[in-house]
Design a protein around this motif. Structure first.
Motif, PDB file in Angstrom:
ATOM      1  N   CYS A 198       0.851  -1.175   0.000  1.00 55.54           N
ATOM      2  CA  CYS A 198       0.000   0.000   0.000  1.00 55.54           C
ATOM      3  C   CYS A 198       0.894   1.234   0.000  1.00 55.54           C
ATOM      4  N   CYS A 201       0.075   3.279   3.642  1.00 57.51           N
ATOM      5  CA  CYS A 201       0.434   2.743   4.964  1.00 57.51           C
ATOM      6  C   CYS A 201       1.507   1.665   4.881  1.00 57.51           C
ATOM      7  N   CYS A 231      -4.539  -0.083   0.115  1.00 61.76           N
ATOM      8  CA  CYS A 231      -5.401  -1.059   0.772  1.00 61.76           C
ATOM      9  C   CYS A 231      -6.791  -0.425   0.908  1.00 61.76           C
ATOM     10  N   CYS A 234      -7.054   2.568   3.484  1.00 60.90           N
ATOM     11  CA  CYS A 234      -6.479   3.844   3.042  1.00 60.90           C
ATOM     12  C   CYS A 234      -7.294   4.429   1.899  1.00 60.90           C
TER      13      CYS A 234
END
Ligand SMILES: [Zn+2]
Length: 431
Positions: A198, A201, A231, A234
């Motif tokens: 991701c 994050c 992801c 997020c």
């Protein structure tokens, strides 16, 4: 169904036969069993006029397991399939062990020996032994299958995404991303470009979605330079904000830098490509994106052999897999060549392995043992034998290892050839 490979008396490969037909030929003594794994029969006549339909050998190379499928292009039938487990890790461990033995030997207080660690040259195209072993096993199986099936073409998954398509996509964008071939190629490209995590994050352990850095509702484009991976958490948290507004200004800059071409092809696959080209068969290459797209569109589950069956643009519109049982092949190597075996602490304290033949069998032979009812181990066992000097050996069957089977109960099925074989699981019938 899984078919039986057939060769004629002069070992010319013929069209694979239905198992029922093979049984008739064997019962009528018109053919004999040539190999058990893969099951191959040899006719007792020459068939010079035979012109079998050509088959395509498809390969999805992996670091641990390589998927292999033989496909009849015209009908879409998967004729034969296998999953080949490599022994790269075993090679690495053995070399590390050898290195440790040498190190300790050279540390001992002996006469002076000049340093000889920096006088080696590596020839061009050198690969580490663990990778070399992978290439060699794949090549071995291509050669073997060519000898027992009329294979006229090879398909190989070479790269993870289509470089040319991505260069276009960097400039002009790709339309309608989800579900199309271009969509799958873009996803593979982004996975490579963003390091399979991701972008916000850094999570790697969850599904990643293609995410617009400047969102589409705010007229963000479909160019690859406006795409990243995120992801679900997020992606939803970011909502209609741009990456900069979300607090990640560097992501936009990062996205503008195209991925260098070299990153798309790994060295081992290139080397495999060159070795297979040398065989002289037409060699088609495909991308990982296309394999995934082909497989998803045909609603096939993810297995190594089905990935192999879906490699390349030649993949038939319908791929028939009903009843195909893949052969699970595990590279085991042959015998131990260690001249000095070590104890648990790595200290050399044993002579090389003595006799490797007991009762005519070697470790790695495929055998069938019929143990009479008078014995505690009564039953019929078929599998790979591991020799013990006492004659009381281990047999690894499809269900597990049975210890203490004496060689006098064993009959050879196939002599050891550096591989162990088990039958894979058949898939549930296609909807
Ligand atoms: Zn995230």
């Amino acid at each position: 169904m899984s078919v039986v490979l057939v060769v004629d008396q002069e070992r010319k490969p013929l069209a694979p036969a239905h198992p029922g037909r093979a049984r008739l030929l064997l019962n009528a003594a018109k053919a004999a069993v040539l190999r058990r794994y893969p099951f191959t029969i040899i006719l007792k006549t020459v068939v010079p006029a035979a012109q079998p339909d050509s088959l395509r050998l498809k390969i999805d190379p992996g670091s641990k397991t390589t998927g292999i499928a033989v496909v009849h292009d015209a009908t879409g039938q998967v004729v034969w399939a296998a999953e080949l487990a490599h022994r790269g890790q075993q090679v690495t461990e053995r070399l590390a062990q050898r290195r440790a033995c040498r190190r300790s030997r050279r540390q001992r207080h002996t006469r002076y020996r000049p340093a000889r660690f920096a006088n080696r040259r590596r020839r061009g195209g050198w690969l580490p032994p663990s990778l070399e072993s992978r290439l060699a096993t794949v090549r071995t199986w291509v050669e073997r299958l060519r000898h027992s099936a009329p294979i006229d073409a090879i398909s190989l998954e070479l790269v993870t995404f289509d470089t040319q398509l991505m260069q276009d996509a960097e400039i002009s964008g790709v339309e309608d991303q989800q579900g199309t071939l271009a969509g799958y190629e873009v996803k593979e490209y982004l996975l490579e470009k963003w390091g399979r995590k991701c972008a916000y994050c850094g999570a790697t352990d969850r599904p990643l979605q293609v995410e617009h850095i400047a969102p589409r509702v705010r007229h963000g484009s479909d160019r690859v330079s406006n795409l990243t991976l995120a992801c679900t958490t997020c992606n939803q948290a970011k909502g209609k904000r741009t990456a900069e507004e979300f607090g990640y200004p560097q992501i936009q800059a990062q996205a503008r830098v195209p991925l260098r071409d070299a990153a798309a092809v790994n060295a081992t696959r290139w080397a495999l490509f060159h070795r297979l080209s040398a065989l002289g068969l037409p060699l088609e290459t495909g991308t990982g994106g296309r394999t995934k797209w082909n497989r998803t569109r045909r609603d096939l589950p993810k297995t190594h052999w089905l990935d192999a069956a879906c490699v390349g643009s030649s993949t038939p519109e319908t791929v028939t897999i009903a009843g195909v049982v893949p052969l699970l092949i595990r590279a085991t190597g042959r015998h131990s060549r260690q001249m000095c075996r070590t104890n648990a602490a790595g200290f050399p304290d044993k002579a090389p392995k003595a006799t490797s033949v007991v009762g005519g069998f070697r470790t790695g032979d495929m055998v069938r043992a019929v143990v009479p009812s008078t014995s505690a181990k009564a039953g019929v066992y078929a599998g790979r034998i591991a020799i013990r000097a006492s004659g009381s050996c281990n047999i690894t069957t499809a269900t597990g290892t049975v210890q203490g089977i004496h060689v006098r109960y064993c009959q050879p099925l196939q002599r050891g050839d550096g591989y162990a074989y088990t039958k894979g699981a058949a898939l549930p019938p296609q909807a």
